[in-house]
Design an enzyme around this catalytic site. Structure first.
Site, PDB file in Angstrom:
ATOM      1  N   HIS A 188      -5.218  11.422  -1.038  1.00 13.20           N
ATOM      2  CA  HIS A 188      -6.153  12.174  -1.665  1.00 13.20           C
ATOM      3  C   HIS A 188      -6.916  13.071  -0.797  1.00 13.20           C
ATOM      4  CE1 HIS A 188      -6.182   8.844  -5.028  1.00 13.20           C
ATOM      5  NE2 HIS A 188      -5.048   9.357  -4.899  1.00 13.20           N
ATOM      6  N   SER A 223      -0.265  12.089  -6.024  1.00 13.76           N
ATOM      7  CA  SER A 223      -1.894  12.163  -6.129  1.00 13.76           C
ATOM      8  C   SER A 223      -2.315  13.330  -5.252  1.00 13.76           C
ATOM      9  CB  SER A 223      -2.391  10.749  -5.909  1.00 13.76           C
ATOM     10  OG  SER A 223      -1.999   9.889  -7.028  1.00 13.76           O
TER      11      SER A 223
END
Length: 398
Positions: free
Chosen positions: A375, A320
């Site tokens: 993230h 991610s």
């Protein structure tokens, strides 16, 4: 039949992009066509035409030679290929002869008339060049073919001078200055130079090479996880043994290995789908090397943020952070080129901000079990590298 229709669609898209002064977009379209049918002379001729506008004369040479190889007994495409090779060697009279032979067989090809206009200008025949230019514009519905050919002297007046924003080291600035890539004939280049040129030519035909390779690696690693766990929901012990990140352990190498591990089938499906959708465009915009740097650097920085900000006992895995970095670089590209992209650029930025907000909101949602630090760390890294490594649309992307 469907493949031929798709190839024709890419060819038409490439021709239109050349007419609109967008050789980079044309190269992308022709590269897609080359993936479908690598033995099509029209495709390789299109690659030669697009790379001529981009200033990559070595690729032009290889593409033209490939056309001649595919048409050993001659053909329409080989005539234009020979014309481009003669242009690179500044043999304008001979190039014009090949173009005239081509037009006699296919008078509706706008690019051929644009090339004829360029050659006539180089020879000082401005009136005939103007007629050819008008014919090219009519056949392409108003196309000007800017940046489709090497620039000529300002004193040549109107015409296809390339109009680059700044002088390129690959482009001649006057007709007396030889094209850099042609200073050393192909037969006199070293084996290393030939291999490097062939490598660049091959890579230009696979615009999603890095994205597809990364997806393949992630899926291959996940299949190993499934085999060891005997389940689509991977056992934490397996994830740890294969390199899952746990800050309490203190193994910094796990920051890298964790980028290629996923906890379950849904986890890898969503990540690889996202990578395919945004990675393909980002790879084209930044080029393969810069794109790979953005991906890996974002994943590592995201892993570092998780290492220092997440609870010490939490096991962290997933791509991610790297994918958010790619997403950030894509946004940086849209922002840098918002004026050049016009209305599309504004819409792209709004769309990018919407998906950014949605993904960040999902990360902060209660019970999401998402490493938000990964993230955000990847996103910031991708944005920064996107601005540092990005190139304006008018300049060639390596």
């Amino acid at each position: 039949m469907e493949a031929q229709t798709e190839i024709q669609s890419y060819l038409e898209r490439g021709k239109q992009a050349l007419a609109e002064g967008q050789p980079r977009e044309a190269a992308i379209a022709f590269a897609h066509a080359a993936q479908i049918d690598p033995e099509n002379p029209k495709v390789h001729l299109g690659l030669a035409e697009a790379n001529l506008g981009l200033g990559d004369y070595q690729v032009v040479t290889l593409a033209c030679k490939k056309v001649e190889e595919l048409q050993p007994e001659g053909g329409q495409e080989s005539l234009l290929a020979r014309a481009l090779l003669a242009l690179l060697e500044k043999r304008y009279d001979q190039a014009l002869s090949y173009v005239d032979q081509y037009i006699a067989q296919d008078p509706a090809n706008a690019y051929a008339h644009a090339l004829r206009s360029y050659l006539l200008q180089a020879l000082g025949q401005y009136y005939d060049a103007g007629l050819a230019r008008s014919r090219a514009a009519r056949l392409s519905y108003g196309g000007r073919f800017e940046r489709a050919f090497p620039p000529l002297e300002e004193s040549f007046g109107f015409g296809y001078r390339g109009v680059p924003p700044s002088p390129s080291p690959n482009a001649p600035t006057s007709p007396s200055q030889p094209l850099p890539q042609e200073q050393t004939p192909w037969s006199q280049r070293s084996q290393l130079q030939r291999q490097a040129t062939r490598g660049r030519f091959i890579l230009s035909r696979y615009p999603r090479l890095i994205t597809n390779t990364l997806i393949f690696i992630n899926i291959a690693v996940f299949l190993v996880e499934v085999f060891l766990s005997q389940n689509l929901f991977i056992d934490e012990n397996v994830l740890y043994q294969m390199g899952g990140e746990v800050s309490q352990v203190g193994d910094y190498w796990r920051i890298f290995t964790a980028m290629f591990l996923h906890a379950n089938i849904l986890h890898i499906f969503l990540n690889m789908l996202s990578l395919f959708l945004i990675g393909s465009a980002t790879e084209v915009f930044y080029g393969k090397i810069r794109y790979l740097i953005i991906y890996l650097a974002s994943g590592i920085v995201g892993g570092l943020a998780t290492y220092f900000l997440m609870p010490a006992t939490v096991l962290s895995v997933g791509a991610s952070g790297a994918i958010f970095g790619v997403f950030g670089a894509l946004g940086a590209f849209y922002i840098m080129n918002r004026r050049a992209l016009g209305p599309f650029g504004q819409g792209a930025i709004i769309n990018w901000l919407f998906w950014l907000g949605l993904n960040l909101a999902l990360g902060f949602a209660p019970g999401s079990n998402i490493a938000v630090s990964d993230h955000i760390g990847g996103l910031i890294t991708g944005l920064v590298l996107g601005f540092l490594l990005g190139r304006p649309l008018e300049r060639r992307i390596l």
